[in-house]
Design an enzyme around this catalytic site. Structure first.
Site, short mmCIF file in Angstrom:
data_model
loop_
_atom_site.label_atom_id
_atom_site.label_comp_id
_atom_site.label_asym_id
_atom_site.label_seq_id
_atom_site.Cartn_x
_atom_site.Cartn_y
_atom_site.Cartn_z
NE ARG A 239 63.49 -58.90 -9.37
CZ ARG A 239 62.42 -58.68 -10.11
NH1 ARG A 239 61.61 -57.68 -9.81
NH2 ARG A 239 62.15 -59.45 -11.17
CD GLU A 268 60.34 -59.89 -2.93
OE1 GLU A 268 59.79 -60.60 -3.80
OE2 GLU A 268 60.65 -58.70 -3.12
CG HIS A 287 57.56 -58.55 -5.91
ND1 HIS A 287 58.83 -59.05 -5.87
CD2 HIS A 287 57.44 -57.96 -7.12
CE1 HIS A 287 59.45 -58.78 -7.01
NE2 HIS A 287 58.61 -58.11 -7.79
#
Length: 327
Positions: A239, A268, A287
């Site tokens: 993360r 993000e 991601h």
């Protein structure tokens, strides 16, 4: 008149076979935009739902949960549940489902892909060719780093960390790992337990595989980055907030570590004015570590399974807050 089928809010468009499966069992309220629902829309739809099929992009905090007057289950299509207030869900007696295990190998593949891409300068090479710089073969053009014989430090030696170690073993890498409690290395892997500081100081590559918790937020900060070799590469597929991104920008500017390869960022999507994007020694992916066709389909089916169990009054197959059943 309320349908006899439970009403489920699905926060994003999914493969048609998953939508068909959901429609078979539920009254589906589908958010059809490619972008996640804004907060007001999220609250509005949850207020009418018996269950929610969420993604890591939905911030389901106490305020949102409190609006779910008939909410019985939250099914998150992700391994991590840091986007959900588990304590609030548990207090309300709402089980929260997740999708562990199924994306282990796919995520490990991608982590190792980032390692290879950064070590052998694959993105640099592609840009070099497209810019018209390839005039001849040269002995000093785009020199990279060898993996074989190098030391890989793995911070977080759970299922994904161990899967990355398996891949590193095939490259004859020396493997260090840190984990709170010592464990036996999986068969065929020769890995040595070390402290976080030892890993940072000794490793040529450092790969992060810890969940995001209050303890791991900014786990890698300015002090930790300063311990790394000036030739080392940091890989993060965990993360974004596990790394202090501002500290990382300064560290990369100073050349310690030499490079970073990231699948995740603090915010993000990353702001296009973020200083990280101005640096030549970082690779950033959006991601996508679990983004294979097969794995995403398995994740979606697991999330449906959790919804089916939760709305049938059964225990969730994969529950992130199992203590909810002890109440």
């Amino acid at each position: 008149m309320r349908s006899e089928k439970p009403r489920v809010f699905v926060c994003r468009q999914l493969p048609q076979e998953i939508i068909d499966r959901l429609n078979e069992h539920f009254n589906v309220d589908l958010w059809e935009s490619d972008m996640p629902p804004d907060r007001n829309s999220l609250v509005e739809h949850i207020s009418k739902a018996d269950g929610i099929f969420s993604l890591l992009t939905e911030r389901i905090d106490n305020e949102v949960i409190e609006q779910g007057h008939s909410l019985k289950v939250i099914s998150n299509m992700a391994v991590g549940t840091d986007n959900i207030d588990l304590a609030s869900a548990t207090k309300r007696g709402i089980p929260v489902g997740n999708t562990p295990g199924v994306l282990t190998e796919t995520t490990a593949d991608f982590a190792f892909s980032l390692l290879l891409a950064s070590a052998r300068r694959i993105v640099d090479a592609d840009n070099y060719v497209r810019a018209g710089h390839w005039k001849t073969w040269g002995p000093s053009i785009l020199l990279g780093r060898d993996l074989h014989g190098a030391t890989l430090g793995i911070i977080g030696f759970g299922a994904i960390g161990q899967a990355v170690a398996k891949r590193a073993s095939g490259f004859d890498m020396k493997i260090l790992y840190c984990k709170r409690t010592p464990i036996e290395s999986p068969e065929g892997i020769n890995a040595t337990r070390a402290t976080t500081d030892q890993i940072l100081m000794q490793s040529d590559f450092v790969s992060l595989h810890v969940p995001l918790t209050t303890e791991t937020r900014h786990f890698i900060g300015a002090r930790e980055l300063s311990l790394m070799k000036d030739s080392s590469i940091l890989i993060n597929t965990a993360r974004g907030p596990v790394v202090d991104q501002k500290a990382l920008v300064e560290a990369l500017r100073s050349g310690r570590p030499a490079k970073a390869a990231l699948d995740v960022t603090s915010v993000e999507p990353i702001d296009m004015n973020d200083e990280l994007l101005s640096l030549p020694n970082v690779i950033i992916a959006p991601h996508i570590a679990s983004a294979s066709v097969a794995t995403r389909l398995k994740m979606a089916n697991m999330a449906v399974d959790n919804l089916l169990a939760g709305l049938s009054g059964e225990r969730l197959i994969n529950c992130a807050n199992p203590e909810v059943y002890d109440q």
